[in-house]
Scaffold this active site. Sequence first.
Site, PDB file in Angstrom:
ATOM      1  N   GLU A 136       0.833  -1.212   0.000  1.00  0.00           N
ATOM      2  CA  GLU A 136       0.000   0.000   0.000  1.00  0.00           C
ATOM      3  C   GLU A 136       0.864   1.258   0.000  1.00  0.00           C
ATOM      4  O   GLU A 136       0.589   2.220  -0.706  1.00  0.00           O
ATOM      5  CB  GLU A 136      -0.929   0.020   1.224  1.00  0.00           C
ATOM      6  CG  GLU A 136      -1.971  -1.077   1.234  1.00  0.00           C
ATOM      7  CD  GLU A 136      -3.095  -0.869   0.225  1.00  0.00           C
ATOM      8  OE1 GLU A 136      -3.091   0.158  -0.469  1.00  0.00           O
ATOM      9  OE2 GLU A 136      -3.959  -1.756   0.120  1.00  0.00           O
ATOM     10  N   ASP A 276      -4.438  -9.521  -8.164  1.00  0.00           N
ATOM     11  CA  ASP A 276      -4.727  -8.637  -9.303  1.00  0.00           C
ATOM     12  C   ASP A 276      -3.530  -7.882  -9.890  1.00  0.00           C
ATOM     13  O   ASP A 276      -3.173  -8.034 -11.061  1.00  0.00           O
ATOM     14  CB  ASP A 276      -5.854  -7.648  -8.940  1.00  0.00           C
ATOM     15  CG  ASP A 276      -5.686  -6.992  -7.558  1.00  0.00           C
ATOM     16  OD1 ASP A 276      -4.671  -7.239  -6.895  1.00  0.00           O
ATOM     17  OD2 ASP A 276      -6.582  -6.225  -7.156  1.00  0.00           O
ATOM     18  N   GLU A 369     -18.623  -5.291  -3.277  1.00  0.00           N
ATOM     19  CA  GLU A 369     -17.275  -5.837  -3.156  1.00  0.00           C
ATOM     20  C   GLU A 369     -17.213  -7.281  -3.646  1.00  0.00           C
ATOM     21  O   GLU A 369     -16.260  -7.694  -4.282  1.00  0.00           O
ATOM     22  CB  GLU A 369     -16.818  -5.752  -1.689  1.00  0.00           C
ATOM     23  CG  GLU A 369     -15.388  -6.159  -1.440  1.00  0.00           C
ATOM     24  CD  GLU A 369     -14.364  -5.163  -1.982  1.00  0.00           C
ATOM     25  OE1 GLU A 369     -14.752  -4.155  -2.594  1.00  0.00           O
ATOM     26  OE2 GLU A 369     -13.162  -5.407  -1.803  1.00  0.00           O
ATOM     27  N   GLU A 390     -12.023   0.625 -10.279  1.00  0.00           N
ATOM     28  CA  GLU A 390     -11.688  -0.338 -11.343  1.00  0.00           C
ATOM     29  C   GLU A 390     -12.618  -0.303 -12.548  1.00  0.00           C
ATOM     30  O   GLU A 390     -12.156  -0.410 -13.693  1.00  0.00           O
ATOM     31  CB  GLU A 390     -11.599  -1.755 -10.768  1.00  0.00           C
ATOM     32  CG  GLU A 390     -10.358  -2.021  -9.912  1.00  0.00           C
ATOM     33  CD  GLU A 390     -10.417  -1.428  -8.513  1.00  0.00           C
ATOM     34  OE1 GLU A 390     -11.503  -0.945  -8.106  1.00  0.00           O
ATOM     35  OE2 GLU A 390      -9.387  -1.420  -7.812  1.00  0.00           O
TER      36      GLU A 390
HETATM   37  C1  DMJ Z   1      -6.161   0.724  -5.207  1.00  0.00           C
HETATM   38  O1  DMJ Z   1      -5.420   0.997  -4.087  1.00  0.00           O
HETATM   39  C2  DMJ Z   1      -5.330   0.037  -6.257  1.00  0.00           C
HETATM   40  O2  DMJ Z   1      -6.001   0.078  -7.467  1.00  0.00           O
HETATM   41  C3  DMJ Z   1      -5.014  -1.383  -5.890  1.00  0.00           C
HETATM   42  O3  DMJ Z   1      -4.295  -2.060  -6.858  1.00  0.00           O
HETATM   43  C4  DMJ Z   1      -6.292  -2.141  -5.636  1.00  0.00           C
HETATM   44  N1  DMJ Z   1      -7.208  -1.449  -4.802  1.00  0.00           N
HETATM   45  C5  DMJ Z   1      -7.353  -0.051  -4.770  1.00  0.00           C
HETATM   46  C6  DMJ Z   1      -8.595   0.514  -5.366  1.00  0.00           C
HETATM   47  O4  DMJ Z   1      -9.694  -0.277  -5.351  1.00  0.00           O
END
Ligand code: DMJ
Length: 575
Positions: A136, A276, A369, A390
Site C-alpha cells: 500500500e 490482481d 465488493e 476499477e
Molecule cells: C487501489 O489501491 C489500487 O487500485 C489497488 O491495486 C487495488 N485497490 C485499490 C482501489 O480499489
Amino acid sequence: MSRGNRWARSLILLVILPHLCIEIYCSKPDPFAAKKKRMSEKVRQMFYHGYDNYMMHAFPHDELKPLTKTFTNSLSELGNLKLEHLSEKYNGSALTLIESLSSLAILGNHTEFEKGVLWLSENLTFDVDARVNLFECNIRVLGGLVSAHILATDSTNRLTKGTYKSQLLNLATELGERFLPAFNTPTGLPYAWINLKYGVMENETTETSTSGCGSLILEMGALSRLTGDPRFEFAALRALRKLWSMRSSLNLLGTILDVETGEWIEYSSGIGAGVDSFYEYVLKAHLLFGREEMWRMFQLAYIAVQKYFRYGTWYHDSDMRTGRATYWQLTSLQAFWPGLQVLVGDVTAANSSHREFYHVWQKFGLLPERYLLDHQMVHPTERYYPLRPELSESTFYLYQATKDPWYLEVGEAIVDSLNLHTRVEGGFASVRDVTTMELEDHQHSFFLSETCKYLFLLYDDSFLVNKNYVFTTEGHPLPILHSWHERLPEAYIPSNWTSIKGEEPKRASAMSMQICPASMHNCIHGNVQLESVCHIPDARDDHRCLSDEDCGVDSTSCRRRLCSMAGYCGQWRYH
Ligand code: DMJ
C-alpha cells in the site's frame, strides 16, 4: 524490431492512434465534444469537492472522514484489517495530498500542484513510528511521489515555476531505503509490513500476498532509473522472479505465501484481491522498461488465466495445483481486468468482460465488493463499495481503444451513481451496503488518485496527447521513455536468477484465439489450443434464460448448460 517492442508499439497504436486521428488528422468535428465538455466539468467538480474537503478538514492527515468532516491517519491501517500494532505517535503523512498531485496535474491545476509539492518538500518526513503495509505504501506514497516528481520536472508541463528541484525524489529515495530491510529474507520475498522508523518488527508475520510482493517493480524500478541507484529495482525484480519461480506446472500462482520459506499458504487464486496487480505489473513492467522477460511471464500467466479462471465472460478462482474452480465470485477489484486486456490488445474480450461488471453495477447502482456468481446475489458480508475505481478505469481504456460512445454513456451512469449515492456535504463517502446505500465515514485516497482521474480522462484525454504513459495500479502516470528501455543495466540481473522454464506459447490474444478451458485436452491443434468444437453459445449474450432450452453447451465439459433458479445459464453441478 523485437517482439516486446512490437507489442509496446501495438499498445501505442491501439491506445493513442485513435486519439491522434480524431485530434489531428480527421477533420470531422467530434460529435461528442459537447458531452465530453459537460462531463469533464462534472468530474472536475467531483474531484474538487473531495479534494477541497480533504484540504479543509483532514490535511495534513491521511484521509478524509466526510460524514463527520474529520480525518483519519489511515496509512498504517491500510491492509491492517485487525488494526494491529497501531502507534499513537503516528500523525499522518498527507496521504491524500500525495495521491492527488498527479490528478491535479492532469486537471491542469498547476498552482495547486505546485503548492502541494512545496508543502510536501518542506514538511513530509518518513522518520515516523508507523507500521505500514509495504504494498500500500509503495503504490500510494512512493508511486505518488515518483510520478509527481516526474511531472514537476517535465519542462513541457510547466507545472512548477522554478522553486522545485528534486525534493520529492529525495523523499521517494528516503522511503525506498526504508523499504529495503523488508526484502532481507532468505527468499528475497519482502515482508508485508515494515515500520518506517524501526524496520521489520520483531515477530512480524511472514505471510504476504502475491500482489504484495509482485507489484513493486514499477515504482521501485522508476526510482532506480531516476536516481541511478539499482538497489530498489533489483529488490523488486528479485522478489518478482522468485514469486514466478513458485508458480505451479499450470503457470498459476496462489494468493498467500510465506516470505521466509517461500511456501504457498493459500493455493486458491483468481484475478481479484491478493493477486490482481501482479498481472498488471508484469505487463506494465514490460511496457515501461522494455523487459522481454516480463513479456514472457505475462504471456504464460495470461494464458493460464484464460484456461483456468475464465468461464464464458466471467472469471472464477481456481486451485493453482489442479486448475479446478474454487470460488465462483465476482469481486469489485476484478473490474480492472478488461482495462488490462485492452493494453494487451484483447479488446473483444475486454468488452464482453466489462459488460458483465457493468451489468452488476447497474443491478445495484454501484459495484458490491463481492457478488456470488453461482447464486446471483451479493455476498452476505461484503456488500460495501469503498469508491473503487476499477470499473471506471476499464471504461476509460475501452473508450480509448474503441471510441465507442457507449462507454461515454457508461461513464455518465457511473458519475451519476457516485453523485447520487456517495456525495455528501463533506466529500464523498464509501458505501457500507449497496443494497441499502448506508454510508461509511471514509473517503479513500484512491477516489482522487484513480476514480476521479479515470473518469476525467474518459472525457478529456488532452493530458495524453503528447506523451505515452503507463498508469500504476494506483493511477499514477509514469512516462514511457526510450532511455528507460535502452539504459537497461544487465548488471542488475544476478547470475543465479531463476529463469523462465517451459515452452513459450504462440503469441496471440488468448481470447481471440479462444484458448481452450483447462479440462479439454482433445482440442489442441498443432501447438495452438482452440476452443472446444462442442461449444454452443447460450441463446442470449447475457446468459439469461427461462428454461434449459435457452442455454447452450459448455465448452469445458461439453455438457448442456442448465438454467438456474435465478434465470442464468450455467453448469451448476460443475463446482
Ligand atoms: C487501489 O489501491 C489500487 O487500485 C489497488 O491495486 C487495488 N485497490 C485499490 C482501489 O480499489
